[in-house]
Design a protein around this motif. Structure first.
Motif, PDB file in Angstrom:
ATOM      1  N   CYS A   1      -8.474   0.973  -8.871  1.00 20.20           N
ATOM      2  CA  CYS A   1      -9.751   1.705  -8.986  1.00 20.20           C
ATOM      3  C   CYS A   1      -9.639   2.831 -10.010  1.00 20.20           C
ATOM      4  CB  CYS A   1     -10.168   2.277  -7.634  1.00 20.20           C
ATOM      5  SG  CYS A   1     -10.711   1.048  -6.427  1.00 20.20           S
ATOM      6  N   MET A   2      -8.527   3.528  -9.990  1.00 20.27           N
ATOM      7  CA  MET A   2      -8.326   4.629 -10.935  1.00 20.27           C
ATOM      8  C   MET A   2      -8.277   4.118 -12.379  1.00 20.27           C
ATOM      9  SD  MET A   2      -5.582   7.028  -8.924  1.00 20.27           S
ATOM     10  CE  MET A   2      -6.165   8.360  -7.867  1.00 20.27           C
ATOM     11  N   GLU A   3      -7.563   3.034 -12.584  1.00 20.96           N
ATOM     12  CA  GLU A   3      -7.458   2.478 -13.936  1.00 20.96           C
ATOM     13  C   GLU A   3      -8.809   1.994 -14.445  1.00 20.96           C
ATOM     14  OE1 GLU A   3      -4.440  -0.483 -13.489  1.00 20.96           O
ATOM     15  OE2 GLU A   3      -2.788   0.962 -13.571  1.00 20.96           O
ATOM     16  N   LYS A   4      -9.659   1.530 -13.524  1.00 21.93           N
ATOM     17  CA  LYS A   4     -10.975   1.033 -13.917  1.00 21.93           C
ATOM     18  C   LYS A   4     -11.985   2.156 -14.125  1.00 21.93           C
ATOM     19  CE  LYS A   4     -14.592  -2.244 -12.531  1.00 21.93           C
ATOM     20  NZ  LYS A   4     -14.990  -3.276 -11.519  1.00 21.93           N
ATOM     21  N   TYR A   5     -12.046   3.103 -13.160  1.00 25.64           N
ATOM     22  CA  TYR A   5     -13.100   4.118 -13.178  1.00 25.64           C
ATOM     23  C   TYR A   5     -12.647   5.477 -13.718  1.00 25.64           C
ATOM     24  CZ  TYR A   5     -15.328   0.683 -10.131  1.00 25.64           C
ATOM     25  OH  TYR A   5     -15.855  -0.473  -9.617  1.00 25.64           O
TER      26      TYR A   5
ATOM     27  N   GLU B   1      -3.956   9.905 -15.920  1.00 27.18           N
ATOM     28  CA  GLU B   1      -2.665   9.308 -16.287  1.00 27.18           C
ATOM     29  C   GLU B   1      -1.693   9.416 -15.112  1.00 27.18           C
ATOM     30  OE1 GLU B   1       0.943  10.298 -19.420  1.00 27.18           O
ATOM     31  OE2 GLU B   1      -1.093  10.948 -19.904  1.00 27.18           O
ATOM     32  N   PHE B   2      -1.143   8.277 -14.673  1.00 23.16           N
ATOM     33  CA  PHE B   2      -0.239   8.285 -13.515  1.00 23.16           C
ATOM     34  C   PHE B   2       0.671   7.057 -13.549  1.00 23.16           C
ATOM     35  CE2 PHE B   2      -3.726   5.551 -12.341  1.00 23.16           C
ATOM     36  CZ  PHE B   2      -3.165   4.573 -11.530  1.00 23.16           C
ATOM     37  N   LYS B   3       1.706   7.104 -12.722  1.00 26.20           N
ATOM     38  CA  LYS B   3       2.584   5.957 -12.506  1.00 26.20           C
ATOM     39  C   LYS B   3       2.450   5.516 -11.058  1.00 26.20           C
ATOM     40  CE  LYS B   3       6.153   7.083 -15.930  1.00 26.20           C
ATOM     41  NZ  LYS B   3       7.603   7.376 -16.134  1.00 26.20           N
ATOM     42  N   ARG B   4       2.443   4.228 -10.850  1.00 29.49           N
ATOM     43  CA  ARG B   4       2.356   3.721  -9.480  1.00 29.49           C
ATOM     44  C   ARG B   4       3.658   4.057  -8.737  1.00 29.49           C
ATOM     45  NH1 ARG B   4      -1.585  -1.418  -9.107  1.00 29.49           N
ATOM     46  NH2 ARG B   4      -2.811  -0.989 -10.993  1.00 29.49           N
ATOM     47  N   PRO B   5       3.544   4.718  -7.593  1.00 24.95           N
ATOM     48  CA  PRO B   5       4.747   5.097  -6.842  1.00 24.95           C
ATOM     49  C   PRO B   5       5.430   3.878  -6.211  1.00 24.95           C
ATOM     50  CG  PRO B   5       2.801   5.588  -5.563  1.00 24.95           C
ATOM     51  CD  PRO B   5       2.310   5.153  -6.920  1.00 24.95           C
ATOM     52  N   LYS B   6       6.697   4.032  -5.875  1.00 27.63           N
ATOM     53  CA  LYS B   6       7.469   2.958  -5.252  1.00 27.63           C
ATOM     54  C   LYS B   6       7.628   3.152  -3.748  1.00 27.63           C
ATOM     55  CE  LYS B   6      10.007   2.050  -9.532  1.00 27.63           C
ATOM     56  NZ  LYS B   6      11.338   1.979 -10.192  1.00 27.63           N
ATOM     57  N   GLY B   7       6.901   4.127  -3.234  1.00 31.74           N
ATOM     58  CA  GLY B   7       6.955   4.394  -1.801  1.00 31.74           C
ATOM     59  C   GLY B   7       6.166   5.647  -1.492  1.00 31.74           C
ATOM     60  N   GLY B   8       6.211   6.083  -0.240  1.00 35.13           N
ATOM     61  CA  GLY B   8       5.521   7.308   0.144  1.00 35.13           C
ATOM     62  C   GLY B   8       4.047   7.109   0.411  1.00 35.13           C
TER      63      GLY B   8
ATOM     64  N   THR C   1     -12.298   4.137  -0.491  1.00 32.93           N
ATOM     65  CA  THR C   1     -11.459   4.467  -1.647  1.00 32.93           C
ATOM     66  C   THR C   1     -12.220   4.218  -2.944  1.00 32.93           C
ATOM     67  OG1 THR C   1      -9.379   4.016  -0.484  1.00 32.93           O
ATOM     68  CG2 THR C   1      -9.330   3.888  -2.889  1.00 32.93           C
ATOM     69  N   LYS C   2     -12.821   3.052  -3.040  1.00 32.65           N
ATOM     70  CA  LYS C   2     -13.578   2.707  -4.250  1.00 32.65           C
ATOM     71  C   LYS C   2     -14.753   3.661  -4.450  1.00 32.65           C
ATOM     72  CE  LYS C   2     -15.924  -1.195  -6.483  1.00 32.65           C
ATOM     73  NZ  LYS C   2     -16.304  -2.641  -6.338  1.00 32.65           N
ATOM     74  N   LYS C   3     -15.470   3.944  -3.365  1.00 33.70           N
ATOM     75  CA  LYS C   3     -16.630   4.840  -3.452  1.00 33.70           C
ATOM     76  C   LYS C   3     -16.201   6.240  -3.894  1.00 33.70           C
ATOM     77  CE  LYS C   3     -20.471   6.719  -0.721  1.00 33.70           C
ATOM     78  NZ  LYS C   3     -21.093   6.749   0.643  1.00 33.70           N
ATOM     79  N   GLY C   4     -15.104   6.745  -3.320  1.00 34.06           N
ATOM     80  CA  GLY C   4     -14.619   8.073  -3.647  1.00 34.06           C
ATOM     81  C   GLY C   4     -14.175   8.208  -5.090  1.00 34.06           C
ATOM     82  N   ILE C   5     -13.467   7.222  -5.605  1.00 34.47           N
ATOM     83  CA  ILE C   5     -13.006   7.259  -6.989  1.00 34.47           C
ATOM     84  C   ILE C   5     -14.186   7.166  -7.952  1.00 34.47           C
ATOM     85  CG2 ILE C   5     -11.610   6.080  -8.737  1.00 34.47           C
ATOM     86  CD1 ILE C   5      -9.985   7.528  -6.553  1.00 34.47           C
ATOM     87  N   ARG C   6     -15.181   6.343  -7.624  1.00 35.56           N
ATOM     88  CA  ARG C   6     -16.377   6.232  -8.484  1.00 35.56           C
ATOM     89  C   ARG C   6     -17.171   7.546  -8.488  1.00 35.56           C
ATOM     90  NH1 ARG C   6     -19.652   0.710  -7.684  1.00 35.56           N
ATOM     91  NH2 ARG C   6     -20.656   1.584  -9.541  1.00 35.56           N
ATOM     92  N   LEU C   7     -17.232   8.231  -7.345  1.00 39.41           N
ATOM     93  CA  LEU C   7     -17.923   9.517  -7.308  1.00 39.41           C
ATOM     94  C   LEU C   7     -17.214  10.553  -8.184  1.00 39.41           C
ATOM     95  CD1 LEU C   7     -18.889   9.808  -3.517  1.00 39.41           C
ATOM     96  CD2 LEU C   7     -20.476   9.928  -5.456  1.00 39.41           C
ATOM     97  N   LEU C   8     -15.877  10.530  -8.168  1.00 41.65           N
ATOM     98  CA  LEU C   8     -15.127  11.433  -9.034  1.00 41.65           C
ATOM     99  C   LEU C   8     -15.410  11.141 -10.516  1.00 41.65           C
ATOM    100  CD1 LEU C   8     -11.568  11.755  -7.423  1.00 41.65           C
ATOM    101  CD2 LEU C   8     -13.288  13.542  -7.674  1.00 41.65           C
ATOM    102  N   ALA C   9     -15.440   9.852 -10.838  1.00 38.93           N
ATOM    103  CA  ALA C   9     -15.707   9.452 -12.226  1.00 38.93           C
ATOM    104  C   ALA C   9     -17.078   9.949 -12.654  1.00 38.93           C
ATOM    105  CB  ALA C   9     -15.615   7.940 -12.348  1.00 38.93           C
TER     106      ALA C   9
END
Length: 364
Positions: free
Chosen positions: A281-285, A290-297, A352-360
């Motif tokens: 969602c972040m990469e799209k909207y 800029e971020f890296k996908r975490p390997k845990g947490g 999640t999708k709705k929240g990221i789109r609202l931020l965008a």
């Protein structure tokens, strides 16, 4: 003394808020049925409502010690384990036992730890590189670090970096607090060896059941040598005598009757899916995040390349019922930042999708 920004946010949000703010495990994954079954068994024992040992009940400490010996290859006895009321309490009792004046932390760092350190009026310095760390540290200083899926940066030390870190600790002869709150939430299933294993005499390794069983039980622990345990035990007794007997016995019984590692792997598998969905969602909207996908947490951390101050964005987002944490609060001097932390474990895909789109939309 100010309250934690994240705790204030959690108080402010309601059922209408899409929250990426707190480090909340997903409630649907709590082992509720198993804990309910265990609680019935615990209630039959009258001692579950009685005072208990300040260091913690023997059988639970024994289980934790065996975990260190078997999975971390870190020889440990139950006498080297102290049960705490959540790992948050550990920061307070360790620093009080050392009467520490100088503390060195990663930059950025966990806000809960920073709050505990600030209230004790400790002189705080930060480091970003090992070179900086070596130049800053002096004998008997205290250093705090999260070696796996760091909160907030999500960074994980490699084997080589852990060895280099340990060499610096030995060279400088300091006290080391290693926070392992997220260490078992690995997306590849690997359990990485702690730095404390390479620096045993003056280290405190912190663990918690909050992220792997349930945070409401408030049961964590400190692993340290016997001499250090004796010092922090006296401080622990001055605060609450002991962690809830019932909650300790509840977790102890749960561990007797269930495979906790099977439960942890199930959680990690679920969290990996949620992380990847949020990242997509972040990469799209939010292409300028800029971020890296975490390997845990439990977090995604990055920077907005199209804004200067993530705190302003966070305030505007909250008006639209979307919450995330601006990185300013993860720096001990509250420096302005365009970085931010997002929790992916506690929202479903739709929110999640709705929240990221609202931020965008807000940024646009």
């Amino acid at each position: 003394m100010k309250r934690s920004y994240i705790r204030e946010i959690l108080d402010a949000i309601d059922e209408n808020t899409i929250s990426f703010a707190g480090g909340l495990p997903n409630e649907d994954l709590f082992p509720s049925k198993q804990l309910k079954k265990a609680s019935k068994k615990v209630f039959k024992n009258k001692n579950s409502l009685q005072y208990s040992k300040s260091q913690g009940i023997d059988s639970l400490r024994e289980k934790i010690a065996n975990f260190y010996t078997k999975y971390y290859d870190f020889e440990t006895s139950k006498d080297e384990i102290l049960i705490t009321t959540g790992s948050q309490q550990a920061f307070d009792i360790i620093l009080k036992s050392l009467d520490a004046k100088n503390l060195v932390v990663e930059s950025p760092s966990y806000i809960g730890a920073l709050s505990a350190f600030k209230i004790l009026k400790t002189n705080i310095q930060e480091f970003k590189t090992f070179e900086q760390l070596e130049n800053i540290l002096k004998k008997d200083d205290v250093i705090y670090s999260i070696s796996d899926y760091q909160n907030p940066s999500t960074n994980t030390y490699t084997k080589k970096q852990r060895e280099e870190f340990a060499n610096i600790l030995h060279k400088k002869d300091v006290y080391f607090i290693e926070d392992a709150a997220y260490s078992l939430l690995s997306f590849d299933g690997k359990i990485r060896k702690p730095i404390s294993r390479l620096y045993k005499d003056k280290s405190y390794h912190l663990g918690t059941f909050s992220k792997i069983v349930a945070p409401g039980l408030r049961v964590g622990w400190i692993r340290a040598n016997k001499e250090l345990i004796e010092k922090i035990l006296a401080v622990k007794e001055s605060l609450d005598l002991h962690t809830s007997t019932f909650n300790q016995m509840l977790i102890d019984t749960y561990l007797d009757e269930n495979d906790v590692f099977k439960h942890i792997k199930k959680n990690a598998k679920n969290y990996k899916k949620r992380m990847n969905f949020m990242a997509d969602c972040m990469e799209k909207y939010l292409p300028n995040f800029e971020f890296k996908r975490p390997k845990g947490g439990m977090f995604i951390y990055g920077r907005f390349n199209n804004i200067d101050d993530s705190m302003n964005l966070a305030k505007e987002a909250l008006k639209e019922n979307v919450a995330f944490v601006p990185a300013e609060v993860f720096y001990f001097d509250n420096q302005k930042s365009n970085e931010a932390r997002f929790n992916f474990t506690n929202c479903d895909f739709k929110k999640t999708k709705k929240g990221i789109r609202l931020l965008a939309k807000l940024i646009k």
